[in-house]
Write an enzyme that holds these catalytic residues in place. Sequence first.
Site, PDB file in Angstrom:
ATOM      1  N   CYS A   1     -25.105 -10.901 -46.814  1.00 40.33           N
ATOM      2  CA  CYS A   1     -25.339 -11.537 -45.513  1.00 40.33           C
ATOM      3  C   CYS A   1     -26.637 -12.325 -45.461  1.00 40.33           C
ATOM      4  CB  CYS A   1     -25.328 -10.483 -44.412  1.00 40.33           C
ATOM      5  SG  CYS A   1     -23.774  -9.577 -44.306  1.00 40.33           S
TER       6      CYS A   1
ATOM      7  N   ASN B   1     -18.232  -9.684 -36.811  1.00 41.25           N
ATOM      8  CA  ASN B   1     -19.147  -9.852 -37.935  1.00 41.25           C
ATOM      9  C   ASN B   1     -18.808 -11.120 -38.714  1.00 41.25           C
ATOM     10  OD1 ASN B   1     -20.942  -9.461 -40.025  1.00 41.25           O
ATOM     11  ND2 ASN B   1     -20.012  -7.575 -40.775  1.00 41.25           N
TER      12      ASN B   1
ATOM     13  N   LYS C   1     -30.525  -0.805 -32.809  1.00 40.08           N
ATOM     14  CA  LYS C   1     -31.270   0.258 -33.490  1.00 40.08           C
ATOM     15  C   LYS C   1     -32.551  -0.280 -34.106  1.00 40.08           C
ATOM     16  CE  LYS C   1     -27.267   3.173 -34.632  1.00 40.08           C
ATOM     17  NZ  LYS C   1     -26.414   3.728 -35.727  1.00 40.08           N
TER      18      LYS C   1
ATOM     19  N   TYR D   1     -12.183  -5.535 -43.945  1.00 42.27           N
ATOM     20  CA  TYR D   1     -12.280  -4.168 -44.476  1.00 42.27           C
ATOM     21  C   TYR D   1     -10.922  -3.499 -44.583  1.00 42.27           C
ATOM     22  CZ  TYR D   1     -17.211  -4.839 -43.506  1.00 42.27           C
ATOM     23  OH  TYR D   1     -18.488  -5.334 -43.490  1.00 42.27           O
TER      24      TYR D   1
ATOM     25  N   SER E   1     -26.987  -6.954 -47.772  1.00 41.28           N
ATOM     26  CA  SER E   1     -26.832  -5.734 -48.573  1.00 41.28           C
ATOM     27  C   SER E   1     -27.002  -6.022 -50.044  1.00 41.28           C
ATOM     28  CB  SER E   1     -25.450  -5.119 -48.315  1.00 41.28           C
ATOM     29  OG  SER E   1     -25.360  -4.622 -47.007  1.00 41.28           O
TER      30      SER E   1
ATOM     31  N   GLU F   1     -20.507 -15.093 -48.428  1.00 39.21           N
ATOM     32  CA  GLU F   1     -20.050 -14.096 -49.397  1.00 39.21           C
ATOM     33  C   GLU F   1     -18.525 -14.050 -49.409  1.00 39.21           C
ATOM     34  OE1 GLU F   1     -20.420  -9.809 -48.063  1.00 39.21           O
ATOM     35  OE2 GLU F   1     -21.996 -10.687 -46.832  1.00 39.21           O
TER      36      GLU F   1
ATOM     37  N   HIS G   1     -29.834  -9.778 -37.753  1.00 40.83           N
ATOM     38  CA  HIS G   1     -28.514  -9.806 -38.381  1.00 40.83           C
ATOM     39  C   HIS G   1     -27.645  -8.777 -37.667  1.00 40.83           C
ATOM     40  CE1 HIS G   1     -25.227  -9.520 -41.105  1.00 40.83           C
ATOM     41  NE2 HIS G   1     -25.562  -8.320 -41.539  1.00 40.83           N
TER      42      HIS G   1
ATOM     43  N   SER H   1     -25.846   2.250 -45.696  1.00 44.51           N
ATOM     44  CA  SER H   1     -26.177   0.860 -45.451  1.00 44.51           C
ATOM     45  C   SER H   1     -26.983   0.711 -44.160  1.00 44.51           C
ATOM     46  CB  SER H   1     -24.904   0.012 -45.363  1.00 44.51           C
ATOM     47  OG  SER H   1     -25.220  -1.360 -45.327  1.00 44.51           O
TER      48      SER H   1
END
EC number: 2.3.3.-
Length: 388
Positions: A111, A275, A242, A143, A308, A79, A233, A201
């Site tokens: 991604c 990332n 998580k 970012y 995303s 991307e 990912h 997200s």
Amino acid sequence: MKIGIDAIAMDTPDFYVDLVKLAQVRGDDPDKYTIGIGQDEQAVPPSSQDIVTMGANAATKLLTPAIRASLGMVLVGTESGVDASKSSALFIHDLLALPEWVRAVELKEACYGGTAALMMARDYIAAHPDKTVLVIAADIARYGLATAGEVTQGAGAVAMLIKAEPHIMTIEDDSVYRSESIDDFWRPVYQDTAIAQGKYSTEQYLAFFQAIWSRYQTQRHHTASDFAAMTFHLPYTKMGKKALKLVLPDTDEATGERLQRRFEASTRYCRRVGNIYTGSLYLGLLSLLDNDTSLKAGDRIGLFSYGSGAVAEFFSGILQPDFAAQLHAANHAKMLADRQELTVPEYEAVFSDKVPYDPEDYRSDPTYYHGQFVLTGVIGQERQYQQR
């Protein structure tokens, strides 16, 4: 016929910033970065490094005369495309002096692009079992300085050779995937920094995983106990943790312990590189293979890919009898150890020296040249790559 990953390699810039030191300069508790986000170091790409150079640097480690002769496609998932029209795969094809009788294509879906390339390669090999596909997942996550997303930046590439009768891992025909148009993360074509709805997200990532994992168990009749490890990912390592926690309540103690221990092995490279968008899942897979010597042939590895916007997919792979002999853990460890740490002011200067979004000529700083391939500049609106 078995189809899957025959060889795999990574590349990342020679420069990094220590996130504890960055936290101190930003006035944050370092635990927020190292524990709350789960990151320790972050690769810093100079302007002479982009997805083309990193992708080529990773791929060149895999190419032999026999592989070159058998290539049918070069696929790049990214991307961070360098041109809105011309494929980054063509720039890489040129740098690597690959045969002209191949397809060279770039795929984009946040991604998820690397997984899209992998699955396209798998389907191609099913129809052309004598061929090889070079798949590259390469990205630079940006970012902005002192932004909420700064700690989840990074840069790198993972290259894979996809073949019949692979030496490392099969890609099983058991995918479950889901698509839905949502606005959790995007990057307008006129800027190089992403826009992210962070909390939303994260919620969508977890919701997609839970829905797909439930459907996978129903359709494929596998439970967590069938997996030696699960990889995710990893935009940052806490995100994958998580997701894994959603699996654990339905597992026995031994399975839960195994999955958690091997998850930690899968995060080691991400904790130090950051990332890399389309490559993050495969950097995690490589980290697992390099760092967990208890894995054995026949082990089933789960892979969860999320892009995303959003598309997600869960599938599995089976480790092959001689997979460990194909790995280069010592080389990857040396690559990371040999990097140069930048001070926070140096990191900020390198980050700010970027190829501009305008027609003016630009030349990159030779001080930060890295690897076999570099971008020397953009002259007359044409990118200038060089083999060193």
